[in-house]
Structure formats: C-alpha cells, structure tokens
Write an enzyme that holds these catalytic residues in place. Structure first.
Site, PDB file in Angstrom:
ATOM      1  N   GLU A  82       9.072  -4.225  13.136  1.00  0.00           N
ATOM      2  CA  GLU A  82       8.829  -3.092  12.242  1.00  0.00           C
ATOM      3  C   GLU A  82       7.602  -2.332  12.755  1.00  0.00           C
ATOM      4  OE1 GLU A  82       7.484  -4.018   8.201  1.00  0.00           O
ATOM      5  OE2 GLU A  82       8.721  -2.368   7.482  1.00  0.00           O
ATOM      6  N   PHE A 124       0.808  -1.225   0.000  1.00  0.00           N
ATOM      7  CA  PHE A 124       0.000   0.000   0.000  1.00  0.00           C
ATOM      8  C   PHE A 124       0.836   1.267   0.000  1.00  0.00           C
ATOM      9  CE2 PHE A 124       0.841  -0.163   4.595  1.00  0.00           C
ATOM     10  CZ  PHE A 124       1.057   1.175   4.866  1.00  0.00           C
ATOM     11  N   GLU A 165      -5.000  -3.929  -2.072  1.00  0.00           N
ATOM     12  CA  GLU A 165      -6.439  -3.636  -2.124  1.00  0.00           C
ATOM     13  C   GLU A 165      -6.770  -2.332  -1.390  1.00  0.00           C
ATOM     14  OE1 GLU A 165      -4.842  -5.916  -0.568  1.00  0.00           O
ATOM     15  OE2 GLU A 165      -5.761  -6.580   1.304  1.00  0.00           O
ATOM     16  N   SER A 197       5.117  -7.026   3.432  1.00  0.00           N
ATOM     17  CA  SER A 197       5.649  -7.405   4.746  1.00  0.00           C
ATOM     18  C   SER A 197       6.431  -8.710   4.653  1.00  0.00           C
ATOM     19  CB  SER A 197       4.495  -7.572   5.725  1.00  0.00           C
ATOM     20  OG  SER A 197       3.662  -8.629   5.286  1.00  0.00           O
ATOM     21  N   LYS A 210      -0.933  -7.090  -9.244  1.00  0.00           N
ATOM     22  CA  LYS A 210      -1.922  -7.213  -8.161  1.00  0.00           C
ATOM     23  C   LYS A 210      -1.535  -6.169  -7.117  1.00  0.00           C
ATOM     24  CE  LYS A 210      -2.972  -8.401  -4.529  1.00  0.00           C
ATOM     25  NZ  LYS A 210      -3.338  -7.403  -3.510  1.00  0.00           N
ATOM     26  N   CYS A 257       9.832   1.369   3.636  1.00  0.00           N
ATOM     27  CA  CYS A 257      10.783   0.338   4.060  1.00  0.00           C
ATOM     28  C   CYS A 257      12.178   0.904   4.225  1.00  0.00           C
ATOM     29  CB  CYS A 257      10.779  -0.809   3.069  1.00  0.00           C
ATOM     30  SG  CYS A 257      11.347  -0.289   1.456  1.00  0.00           S
TER      31      CYS A 257
HETATM   32  P1  NAD Z   1       1.356  -6.677   3.086  1.00  0.00           P
HETATM   33  O1  NAD Z   1       2.361  -7.756   3.175  1.00  0.00           O
HETATM   34  O2  NAD Z   1       0.257  -6.655   4.070  1.00  0.00           O
HETATM   35  O3  NAD Z   1       0.663  -6.677   1.643  1.00  0.00           O
HETATM   36  C1  NAD Z   1       1.427  -6.743   0.467  1.00  0.00           C
HETATM   37  C2  NAD Z   1       0.617  -7.457  -0.599  1.00  0.00           C
HETATM   38  O4  NAD Z   1       0.323  -8.787  -0.167  1.00  0.00           O
HETATM   39  C3  NAD Z   1      -0.717  -6.798  -0.895  1.00  0.00           C
HETATM   40  O5  NAD Z   1      -0.924  -6.783  -2.282  1.00  0.00           O
HETATM   41  C4  NAD Z   1      -1.730  -7.678  -0.170  1.00  0.00           C
HETATM   42  O6  NAD Z   1      -2.968  -7.726  -0.805  1.00  0.00           O
HETATM   43  C5  NAD Z   1      -1.084  -9.046  -0.187  1.00  0.00           C
HETATM   44  N1  NAD Z   1      -1.397  -9.869   0.991  1.00  0.00           N
HETATM   45  C6  NAD Z   1      -1.648  -9.440   2.260  1.00  0.00           C
HETATM   46  N2  NAD Z   1      -1.851 -10.497   3.079  1.00  0.00           N
HETATM   47  C7  NAD Z   1      -1.708 -11.605   2.322  1.00  0.00           C
HETATM   48  C8  NAD Z   1      -1.780 -13.012   2.603  1.00  0.00           C
HETATM   49  N3  NAD Z   1      -2.040 -13.465   3.814  1.00  0.00           N
HETATM   50  N4  NAD Z   1      -1.559 -13.878   1.586  1.00  0.00           N
HETATM   51  C9  NAD Z   1      -1.287 -13.438   0.347  1.00  0.00           C
HETATM   52  N5  NAD Z   1      -1.218 -12.118   0.032  1.00  0.00           N
HETATM   53  C10 NAD Z   1      -1.417 -11.211   1.006  1.00  0.00           C
HETATM   54  O7  NAD Z   1       2.182  -5.299   3.118  1.00  0.00           O
HETATM   55  P2  NAD Z   1       1.585  -3.825   3.188  1.00  0.00           P
HETATM   56  O8  NAD Z   1       1.048  -3.597   4.558  1.00  0.00           O
HETATM   57  O9  NAD Z   1       0.739  -3.536   2.013  1.00  0.00           O
HETATM   58  O10 NAD Z   1       2.924  -2.965   3.006  1.00  0.00           O
HETATM   59  C11 NAD Z   1       3.773  -2.627   4.045  1.00  0.00           C
HETATM   60  C12 NAD Z   1       4.949  -3.577   4.138  1.00  0.00           C
HETATM   61  O11 NAD Z   1       5.644  -3.603   2.904  1.00  0.00           O
HETATM   62  C13 NAD Z   1       5.969  -3.174   5.175  1.00  0.00           C
HETATM   63  O12 NAD Z   1       6.388  -4.317   5.864  1.00  0.00           O
HETATM   64  C14 NAD Z   1       7.101  -2.586   4.342  1.00  0.00           C
HETATM   65  O13 NAD Z   1       8.372  -2.632   4.962  1.00  0.00           O
HETATM   66  C15 NAD Z   1       7.048  -3.456   3.157  1.00  0.00           C
HETATM   67  N6  NAD Z   1       7.696  -2.841   2.010  1.00  0.00           N
HETATM   68  C16 NAD Z   1       8.922  -3.324   1.668  1.00  0.00           C
HETATM   69  C17 NAD Z   1       9.603  -2.758   0.617  1.00  0.00           C
HETATM   70  C18 NAD Z   1      10.969  -3.268   0.249  1.00  0.00           C
HETATM   71  O14 NAD Z   1      11.494  -2.815  -0.728  1.00  0.00           O
HETATM   72  N7  NAD Z   1      11.561  -4.195   0.978  1.00  0.00           N
HETATM   73  C19 NAD Z   1       9.040  -1.692  -0.095  1.00  0.00           C
HETATM   74  C20 NAD Z   1       7.780  -1.235   0.268  1.00  0.00           C
HETATM   75  C21 NAD Z   1       7.110  -1.823   1.334  1.00  0.00           C
END
Ligand code: NAD
Length: 484
Positions: A375, A149, A176, A226, A173, A281
């Site tokens: 985090e 997000f 959401e 994450s 994808k 991140c």
């Molecule tokens: P998230 O892991 O909750 O969601 C990421 C994606 O995974 C979304 O598209 C979501 O729909 C999907 N998703 C969520 N739960 C799922 C599940 N149980 N099974 C399958 N798919 C699932 O992450 P977020 O809250 O959207 O973003 C924040 C996180 O992203 C933080 O931890 C941040 O550090 C990380 N991030 C990392 C980088 C990097 O380069 N390492 C860059 C940006 C963000």
C-alpha cells in the site's frame, strides 16, 4: 498555537491524557496548530468507568427516544458544515471539497442510524400452539472505536451513530495525528442532548490502544487503520474474548479493458488515484491495463497534469509519509518502471513547509515489484500491463488485500465476469471509488478486514447488538407438547 491543548473528553470533562506530549501539525504548511498528551492505561480506565456508569440508563432508554439525539446531531453537522470542514482540512490536509464530502457522509451515516428503529423491530412467531418466540436486540455494553488519520470526521461516524442508537456507550480513540475533529464531534453530541458519559474520547497511541484491547469492561472493539495494526488489535482484543472488527489497508486494482470509454475511464481513474492525495483505503493504487489502452493512459496523464498540489490536490499527512511515498516511486524507477508523470520534489508556493506529493503515473510496473504489492497511500498510480482479462484477474487476485476493485468496460458480460472473480469486498463497474452508500455496508475482504460482517449499514446491527430469544406461554389450557 491556533487551538488549545486537546484533552480527553470524558463524561463532558476535559482531562489530560497523562503521558508524553505530542504536537499537532497541519500538513498544509507544517505549522503546529495544537498539542495533546498521550493517554495512559489509567486515563483509558477512567473513560471506561464513565461509559460503564452511563450504560444502564442509556441502554434502558427506548430506541425511539435515543434516536432523537441523532436527528439533532445530524442537523448540527449540517449547520456547522463549514467549520467542521475547515477543521478536517486543517488537521488532515485534504482540500475543502474533500473535507466537506466527509461531513456530508457523516450526516448520511447519521441519517441511516436514525432509521434504526425501523430496522431492529424484533421477530415474533407462534412456534407451537400457544407458544410464542420473539427475538430482541440488546446492546453489548461499553464499546470502543479506534480510528485512523485519513478521515477524522467520517470514520468515527462509521461507528458512533449506529453503536449509540443501538444502546451502547462508547470510547473513541482517534488518530493522534488528527485529534481535533473528534472533540468537536463530542461537543456536537453533547449539544444534541446525548447524556453525559455515553460518548467519550481518549487521545493517545499504542499504549491507549493496548489498554482498550485489554480492558475487561470493554465488550467490543472496532478498528480502522493499517493492516499491520489491524492484525495486532484483532488478535489482542480477541484473546481477551471481545467481539472485534478490524479494517485494514488496501491495494485496489482497476482493470481497464480496451473497449472502455476513454474520457469516463480516464477521469475516474485519475480522480480515484489522486482524491484525498491517495490517502484513502478506496484509492486506485494499481491499474491493470488489458491489451492496448494507450489512449486511455495518455488521457489519464493529461488529467493528472491538471491536478495541482495545494490547489485541487491536498497534502500528505507528514514529512515521513511524503518520504515513504517518494521512495516507492524511486525504487520502481530503479527497477525499470517508466515514470509518465512525476510528483516527486513538489513544493507549493507560500506553503514551503507543507508536505506535498504531486500526482504520479508509473507505467510498466511488474506484479513482483514492491510498489505493485504494498500500500503506497499517496497519489501514485502504478500501471501493470496484462495480455488478457484472465491475466488481469490473476494479478488482482494475487494481492494480499481485498478492499475494492473496479472494471472499466462497455461490455456488461465482461463486467460481470470480472465482478464475479475479483477478490475484494467492494466492486466498481466504471466507478473508480466504489464506496457503497447507506444502507449498503462498507467492508473489504482478505487482509483488508478481520472479523465477521461489515462496519456500517445493516451489517453493523449484528456487530453492535446481541440477540435475546424469549419464549412465552400464557394459555394453561393449551396442551404441553414436545417443546413448550
Ligand atoms: P495506523 O494503523 O497507523 O493507525 C490507526 C490507529 O491505530 C490510530 O488510532 C493509531 O493511534 C493506532 N496505532 C498505530 N500504531 C499502533 C500500534 N503499534 N499499536 C496499537 N495501536 C496503534 O493507520 P493510519 O496511518 O492512521 O491510517 C492509514 C491506514 O488506514 C491505511 O492503511 C488505510 O488503508 C487504512 N484505512 C482503512 C480503511 C478501511 O476501511 N479498510 C479506512 C480508512 C483507512
């Protein structure tokens, strides 16, 4: 609702996901701005079949022609900068300047992709008399990109231009929570002349992601989000024998040494912990204060007090995320840490239903506390005290994550000492957010990245292509030797 329902963008058609309805909430004021229907496995399959049908023609188009679409796409990003910025701002909650920086970065990423023809010209060598071997890059097929997000425009553009210029077709994808920017990207690519079906967007959550991991016609998956989900996606897609790169969360340590420049360090640390409301991140999450750096800490607090929620500090993505961040702060306080600047219970006048946490600075956090290890993903800086540089490095090294680390000092030797020993993929010296700009690649270490290579830059070429080695001989007069 300000925007119509967000539908999947499949082969330029707008199709409903088929699953549960979800409201899209603007974190700025809690208003419902749109809605979407989560995609089922069937909806994912439809997108995959569309991308698969588009692959032969797109992959057979010479790269110098494919790249022309992206020259136009870059221009469209620039021409629509203000509108794209406001859309990111609305769905994600960041400030105008932060959202604009995203679009600027997307343009830079596209500019890099436009240089791809110069980078992927193959290799050729006469390997024995009259025998030549050449190496060519071939696209993989249908690839998928799953995004978080916190950067609705930039993170999708980490993958789209490079993967597509290199001849793949794609399913995006997006999160959401921020579906609107993804469809605008699809429209701009269409307007730039990208053929139908080369780029598709599927909205959804867990079910859609699982369907992507399992789909036999998807050849590669990138994930950014994450660490918890990165591990699930990495394992699931790899078990289906796909190429996978999954970037996870972060806990970035900034090591501040006593000789650091006070003003430069304070402004860098404060900006790093509060930019994008700490929801990036690359944010500074922990500052390791070596020896007496109290002057710098005082100055950081002063800087933090100038950061005003709703003005130069954006919103937190959801009420749930706000609560989670505030719980971390309260737990640290209960465990004996000292709150120097407190951002809890923050309200923004006129936006009372928005989700805000003010900048928070916490001193005397100990390495074993939850807030020091996990985090937080909010504008919260934990200060951990260390007696010397080696103790500071040990604290940084003990983190499960390894996205970024930074050192603040006037000594080149000490900077190099820390840079050599920090266990992170991206290191800053007197820089609080050490994002490598193109052509350098983006990617962390440890639990911040699963898979081989980085997601952007030259490193991404290896991920998005496979190599073909062609050995040829046209001169019958040349003798046959041991390997020809
Ligand atoms: P998230 O892991 O909750 O969601 C990421 C994606 O995974 C979304 O598209 C979501 O729909 C999907 N998703 C969520 N739960 C799922 C599940 N149980 N099974 C399958 N798919 C699932 O992450 P977020 O809250 O959207 O973003 C924040 C996180 O992203 C933080 O931890 C941040 O550090 C990380 N991030 C990392 C980088 C990097 O380069 N390492 C860059 C940006 C963000």
């Amino acid at each position: 609702m300000k925007y119509k329902s967000v539908n999947n963008f499949i082969g330029e058609e707008l199709l409903e996901g088929g699953g549960e309805k979800l409201e899209v909430v603007s974190p700025i004021d809690g208003s419902i701005i749109s809605e979407l229907f989560l995609s089922s496995a069937d909806a994912v399959d439809r997108a995959v079949q569309t991308a698969k049908a588009a692959f032969p023609s797109w992959s057979n188009t010479p790269i110098k022609e494919r790249v022309q679409v992206f020259f136009r796409y870059k221009r469209l990003l620039e021409e629509n900068m203000d509108e794209l910025t406001k859309l990111v701002q609305e769905e994600n909650g960041k400030t105008y300047d932060e959202a604009k920086a995203e679009i600027l970065k997307s343009a830079e990423l596209t500019e890099f992709a436009c240089s791809m023809p110069q980078l992927v010209s193959g290799e050729l060598l006469e390997v024995s008399k009259g025998v030549e071997c050449r190496v060519e890059h071939f696209p993989l097929g249908v690839v998928a990109s799953i995004s978080p997000f916190n950067f609705p425009n930039m993170v999708p553009n980490w993958t789209i231009p490079n993967a597509l210029v290199l001849g793949n077709t794609m399913i995006l994808k997006p999160s959401e929570l921020v579906p609107l920017s993804a469809n605008r990207i699809a429209e701009l690519l269409r307007d730039a002349g990208l053929p139908k079906g080369v780029f598709n967007v599927v909205h959804g959550a867990q079910e859609a992601v699982e369907a992507i991991c399992d789909h036999p016609d998807i050849d590669a998956v990138t994930f950014v989000g994450s660490t918890r989900v990165a591990k699930i996606v990495y394992k699931r897609a790899a078990s289906k024998l796909k190429r996978v790169l999954a970037l996870g969360g972060a806990k970035n340590h900034l090591i501040v040494l006593p000789d650091a420049n006070v003003a430069m360090t304070a402004s860098n640390v404060a900006a790093s912990m509060s930019g994008c409301a700490g929801q990036r991140c690359m944010a500074a999450s922990a500052m390791v204060a070596v020896g007496n750096v109290d002057k710098i800490i005082e100055q950081i607090c002063e800087e933090a007090r100038k950061i005003i929620p709703g003005k130069n500090l954006g919103a937190i993505i959801s009420a749930k995320a706000k609560e989670r961040i505030e719980n971390y702060i309260t737990e640290a306080e209960n465990d004996g840490a000292k709150i120097l600047v407190d951002g809890r219970n923050c309200k923004v006048e006129g936006k009372e239903n928005g989700f805000y946490v003010g900048p928070t600075v916490i001193d005397y956090v100990r390495p074993e506390m939850k807030i020091a290890k996990e985090e937080v993903f909010g504008p919260v800086l934990s200060i951990i005290r260390a007696k010397n540089v080696d103790e500071a490095i040990n604290i940084e090294n003990s983190s499960d994550y390894g996205n970024a680390a930074a050192v603040f000092t006037q000594s080149g030797g000490l900077a190099r000492y820390v840079a050599d020993r920090a266990s992170a993929g991206m290191i800053g010296v007197n820089i609080g957010v050490p994002v490598p700009r193109e052509p350098f690649s983006f990617g962390g270490w440890n639990d911040s990245r699963f898979g081989v290579g980085d997601i952007t830059g030259k490193s991404s070429i290896q991920f998005w292509t496979k190599l073909k080695k062609i050995t040829t001989k046209w001169n019958p007069e040349s003798q046959v030797n041991w390997m020809s």
